[in-house]
Structures are given as structure tokens and as C-alpha cells.
Write an enzyme that holds these catalytic residues in place. Structure first.
Site, PDB file in Angstrom:
ATOM      1  N   ARG A   1      47.525  27.973  41.502  1.00 32.56           N
ATOM      2  CA  ARG A   1      47.304  28.410  40.119  1.00 32.56           C
ATOM      3  C   ARG A   1      47.645  29.894  40.042  1.00 32.56           C
ATOM      4  O   ARG A   1      47.000  30.711  40.712  1.00 32.56           O
ATOM      5  CB  ARG A   1      45.848  28.149  39.726  1.00 32.56           C
ATOM      6  CG  ARG A   1      45.493  28.497  38.284  1.00 32.56           C
ATOM      7  CD  ARG A   1      44.020  28.204  38.024  1.00 32.56           C
ATOM      8  NE  ARG A   1      43.648  28.479  36.643  1.00 32.56           N
ATOM      9  CZ  ARG A   1      43.273  29.672  36.183  1.00 32.56           C
ATOM     10  NH1 ARG A   1      43.224  30.714  37.021  1.00 32.56           N
ATOM     11  NH2 ARG A   1      42.953  29.845  34.911  1.00 32.56           N
TER      12      ARG A   1
ATOM     13  N   LYS B   1      43.757  38.314  42.431  1.00 28.63           N
ATOM     14  CA  LYS B   1      42.318  38.527  42.600  1.00 28.63           C
ATOM     15  C   LYS B   1      42.001  39.760  43.436  1.00 28.63           C
ATOM     16  O   LYS B   1      42.830  40.247  44.209  1.00 28.63           O
ATOM     17  CB  LYS B   1      41.669  37.261  43.170  1.00 28.63           C
ATOM     18  CG  LYS B   1      41.609  36.139  42.130  1.00 28.63           C
ATOM     19  CD  LYS B   1      40.891  34.898  42.601  1.00 28.63           C
ATOM     20  CE  LYS B   1      40.800  33.879  41.458  1.00 28.63           C
ATOM     21  NZ  LYS B   1      40.157  32.617  41.866  1.00 28.63           N
TER      22      LYS B   1
END
Length: 298
Positions: free
Chosen positions: A265, A225
Site C-alpha cells: 500500500r 512512515k
């Protein structure tokens, strides 16, 4: 209402005695780091099987990008992307979760063999999701969410991000329980990067204990991210590209596992597999059992 479920067996969730690995499988043309790579059916199935062989406990199959600024795709398009992949992976013995905010897609995915629903809206996007999950009796991952991707950046306003995210997640859990979902089938996710600025993301990770204290299993999803890219700028000051964020991702996986997170994840399973093994040994003061790889692994 008590929510102390962390220590006992948790519904139908994987509980291998270590931090669970969810492998990201984006069957989309426009996901932020791998859009288009696995839109083709054969490529998607091969990648899902490879992540399973590398040690992923669940393959999280999604057919709609939730990157910042993304626009929605029609439900039939989303279903057409994910259902064949879930059917084939399940037939190969690979456990799958479905990454969707739509109840009709979730219901079809469960019929196709998925065993977990991962809802980045925490049930807010589709009020019918709770009924579908309750009827199926499957685990439901509730992520903190304030709006769809095309407008979530304007919703990143907090006076106290840790308290507000905790309280909003608790409200979603209570709503799920009211809809008939077994509390032992719920997982909460702070939604790193969703309606959050980088400072919010780091505050939430720093205070992960505030979420763990609610008693629900906690999933952490930071893989590749942008807040990691901003932490690691190049010589020109530009954020590091998504492809260069794997070590930072694995570092978060290790820290999350050491803190007691239920799962992480990730896109790159192998690096986070090693990271969560380190995190577990650090947390427990002893090395765990050798990793159980998926079928067909080396």
C-alpha cells in the site's frame, strides 16, 4: 483450523500474478504526508485516476486520518468525503477499496462501488463489520491494531512482537470466519507503525515469513512512515521528512514482493510499480510479463 489459501485463487482479490499495488487516496485534511491535498472532490478523483493509470490495482479511499495522535471524525463526515469519490472512480472503471473501521461507512462504500474493505482495526473498532463484509461477500483486509490513533503509542508494548502480532492477527481472522466471512476473502496486514515503535516495525518486516506462513495473503503498508524517516536522518540528526522517504518505501516494496507479499500500500505508485517488478523477477528468477497499466495510461 487450516488457513492455507496462499497458493490458490483468492476470493475476489486482485491476483495479477505479481505483488498487488494499492494506491493511497486520503480524502482528509490531516493525514500525515498528504493531508488536505485531495480533500477537494475533483482533486481526489484526478489523483485516483492518475494512480490507476500508473498501474495501481486498487485505489484505497479513506476519509479519516489514522496518523499517530489523530482524533476521530464523525461517521457522516467520513462518508461524505469518500462516497462521491468512490462512485466517480468506479464509474470510470477504477477498482476501489474503502479504508474505514466503521461498518456503516463500509456498507455505504460497497453500495457506491467499492469492492474491498480495508479495516485498520481488523474488525475490533466496530463489531458489526464482520456481518457487513460477510453479507457483501467481499474481501476484507485485517490489520493488526490495538487501539485508536490518539492512544496507540501507549499500546506499543511487546515481549515478542512477531509472535504477538501473528497470534493477534490469527485471532482476528478466526473471528472474521466465525462471523461468516469466506476465509479466501481475508488478507492480513502487520500494521507497521500502528501501536509499534521503530524496532517493532523492523522486526516484523525481518520476520515477514512468520505471517506468510499463516497462509493468508499479506499486505505491507510502510509508505512514507516515520520509522523510515528515523532510519535516514539528515546531517542535523533530524528524521527525514515524509517527502524524502519514497526511495526507502520503494525498497521495502521490492523486498516485500521478493518475500511473497500479496500486496503493498503506497502513496507513490510509479516507484513501487518498478520496485515490485524487480522483486517479482528476483523471487521467480525470471522477468514477468510487461506491466498492465490502467485505462488511459501512457
Amino acid at each position: 483450523m487450516s488457513h492455507q489459501h496462499q497458493d490458490g485463487p483468492v476470493g475476489g482479490l486482485p491476483k495479477p500474478g505479481r505483488c498487488v499495488l494499492l494506491g493511497v487516496l486520503n480524502v482528509t485534511p490531516d493525514s500525515f504526508s498528504d493531508g488536505g491535498r485531495y480533500l477537494n472532490f475533483d482533486d481526489a478523483v484526478a489523483h485516483g485516476a492518475r494512480m490507476h493509470a500508473e498501474g495501481a490495482d486498487l485505489i484505497d479511499v479513506g476519509g479519516e486520518s489514522t496518523r499517530p495522535g489523530a482524533h476521530r471524525v464523525p461517521a457522516p463526515t467520513e462518508a461524505e468525503r469518500v462516497l462521491p469519490v468512490i462512485r466517480e472512480l468506479t464509474a470510470q472503471g477504477v477498482a476501489c477499496s474503502v479504508d474505514t473501521t466503521r461498518s456503516e461507512v463500509a456498507e455505504a462504500a460497497l453500495e457506491a462501488g467499492a469492492t474491498v474493505v480495508n479495516d485498520v482495526s481488523g474488525g475490533l473498532a466496530d463489531p458489526a463489520m464482520g456481518k457487513v463484509v460477510a453479507a457483501a461477500g467481499v474481501p476484507w483486509i485485517l490489520m493488526h491494531w490495538r487501539g485508536h490513533s490518539d492512544r496507540m503509542s501507549e499500546l506499543a508494548r511487546y515481549a515478542d512482537v512477531v509472535t504477538e502480532v501473528r497470534d493477534e492477527l490469527l485471532a482476528r481472522a478466526d473471528a472474521a470466519i466465525a462471523a461468516g466471512v469466506d476465509p479466501g476473502n481475508l488478507v492480513i496486514d502487520p500494521g507497521i507503525g500502528f501501536a509499534k515503535r521503530a524496532e517493532h516495525d523492523w522486526q516484523l518486516l525481518h520476520r515477514l515469513d512468520a505471517l506468510l506462513g499463516l497462509g493468508f495473503p499479506v499486505l505491507v503498508g510502510v509508505s512514507r512512515k516515520s520509522f523510515l524517516g528515523r532510519l535516514l536522518p539528515g546531517p542535523d540528526g533530524a528524521p527525514r521528512a515524509a517527502a524524502g522517504r519514497e526511495v526507502a518505501t520503494a525498497a521495502v516494496s521490492a523486498l516485500a514482493a521478493a518475500a511473497g507479499a500479496w500486496g503493498v500500500r503506497v502513496h507513490d505508485v510509479a516507484s513501487s510499480r518498478d520496485a515490485v517488478a524487480v522483486g517479482a523477477a528476483w523471487r521467480n528468477g525470471v522477468a514477468g510479463a510487461p506491466w498492465s497499466y490502467g485505462v488511459g495510461s501512457p
